[in-house]
Enzyme design. Structure first.
Site, PDB file in Angstrom:
ATOM      1  CB  CYS A 130      -0.526 -17.133 -43.877  1.00 57.30           C
ATOM      2  SG  CYS A 130      -0.817 -18.746 -43.152  1.00 57.30           S
ATOM      3  CD  GLU A 275       3.016 -10.487 -36.221  1.00 53.97           C
ATOM      4  OE1 GLU A 275       2.391  -9.735 -36.990  1.00 53.97           O
ATOM      5  OE2 GLU A 275       2.500 -11.513 -35.705  1.00 53.97           O
ATOM      6  CE  LYS A 296      -3.828 -14.912 -38.924  1.00 54.76           C
ATOM      7  NZ  LYS A 296      -3.297 -13.559 -39.212  1.00 54.76           N
ATOM      8  CG  HIS A 301      -4.690 -18.503 -39.559  1.00 55.08           C
ATOM      9  ND1 HIS A 301      -4.718 -17.882 -40.790  1.00 55.08           N
ATOM     10  CD2 HIS A 301      -3.374 -18.740 -39.311  1.00 55.08           C
ATOM     11  CE1 HIS A 301      -3.495 -17.769 -41.261  1.00 55.08           C
ATOM     12  NE2 HIS A 301      -2.657 -18.273 -40.378  1.00 55.08           N
TER      13      HIS A 301
END
Length: 374
Positions: A130, A275, A296, A301
């Site tokens: 990612c 995060e 997203k 995603h």
């Protein structure tokens, strides 16, 4: 560092206008999977573009569009590197071994894509999950600031395939309710989405010399690894925090200068709190004030393409003075104490925005984008 051209294709449609319409309205592009039978899976939803071509053809189209938007001539392209972040192509994997070997001997997908679009500089391919696309952007920026090249094209692509769908479904990572709810209590996971994008990065003098205006500027970038777990991020968010701090330091900015954060925001139980913790580490008290959302929640995603699709979304937010909505939100999660952009956000024109990405294995990237003065 000027961003002079960009193009994108997602489940929202082809082009930046289609993506902008969806992310600013917070209107998700999810629907029933139509490329393969999902009868044996827990979940039957994704975000796909009906009628999408092969991954190679879709990549060639966005590269061509981005180069045209940047007004690159044939001579400009001939010396331009291509940095490609692309998920494996199931069709390629199923070719006879001799055909696969022959294609790889000719420098693989990146070489074929460069030849088709007239790019003649060095080639790089990124497969770091990612953070593939955001790492490619950081490397392109480093190549340009070092004076090795005047410009570079970064391209990235992923189209939802059954192979990946089956893996994420088996891992219970897909949202069973068909909605992606980043940073929300009651979130159930991610959903996969089509994403193909390309951007042209240029040294400011090179862009100015060609009379090409900047759509935005890449003011800084940062990368950090925490090597905590094969899949889960470090709960304390130290990798994300270090990446953000490095991007701010490179740009010579303070945490309070950040006016928007396009978060990685997968809506999984482990990612979102980590995060949020990383943002608190890097931004301090400002982390609870700066608007945050994850696109997203609208386009899904896009795996290796996530960093580039979301960079385009961030540029659109700065350009249009509108913030993407953090769609699917149900109620606050005390472990994610962020200022989320919810329904009908007010007009907002920040000068700087962060785009964050996090990958399996503990890789973290932060791209700091500056609004163009034009």
């Amino acid at each position: 560092m000027a961003i002079t051209g960009m193009a994108v294709t997602t489940a929202a449609g082809r082009g930046t206008a289609a993506l902008a319409e969806r992310i600013f309205a917070g209107r998700p592009a999810f629907g029933p999977v139509s490329r393969f039978d999902t009868g044996r899976y827990r979940v039957g939803v994704d975000a796909h573009l009906p009628g999408a071509g092969s991954l190679f053809d879709e990549l060639a189209a966005v590269v061509e569009d981005a180069c045209s938007a940047a007004r690159l001539t044939g001579a400009d392209r001939a010396a331009c590197p291509l940095l490609l972040a692309a998920h494996r192509d199931p069709d390629f994997a199923r070719l006879p071994a001799a055909q696969r070997d022959a294609a790889l001997a000719r420098d693989g997908h990146a070489g074929a894509l460069a030849r088709r679009t007239g790019l003649g500089g060095p080639l790089r391919t990124y497969v770091t999950a990612c953070v593939s696309a955001s790492t490619a952007v950081a490397d392109a920026a480093a190549m340009i600031t070092s004076g090795r090249v005047d410009r570079a094209v970064v391209a990235a692509g992923y189209l939802v395939s059954e192979d990946d769908f089956a893996l994420f479904d088996a891992g219970r990572a897909l949202a069973a309710d068909g909605r992606v709810r980043p940073f929300s209590a009651g979130r159930g996971g991610l959903l996969l989405g089509d994403g193909v994008a390309a951007v042209v990065l240029e040294a400011e003098p090179a862009a100015t010399g060609r009379g090409t205006p900047a759509l935005a500027r890449l003011a800084g970038w940062g990368r950090a690894g925490d090597a905590y777990h094969p899949c889960r991020p470090r709960p304390a968010g130290t990798g994300t925090g270090r990446a953000v701090t490095a991007a701010l330091r490179r740009a010579g900015l303070r945490p309070a200068d950040v006016g928007y954060v396009n978060a990685h925001g997968t809506a999984t139980p482990a990612n979102d709190p980590a995060e949020a913790a990383g943002l608190l580490l890097a931004l301090g008290g400002h982390a609870g004030k700066v608007p945050v959302s994850s696109t997203k929640s609208v386009h899904g995603h896009t795996l290796e393409a996530a960093g580039l699709v979301e960079l385009v979304a961030t540029v659109l937010a700065l350009r249009d003075g509108r913030l993407p909505v953090n769609a699917g939100f149900l109620e606050a999660d005390p472990h994610c104490p962020l200022n989320l952009v919810l329904d009908d956000p007010p007009q907002h024109r920040p000068k700087y925005a962060l785009s964050l990405n996090i990958a399996f294995g503990g890789a973290n990237t932060a791209l700091l984008v500056e609004r163009s003065a034009a």
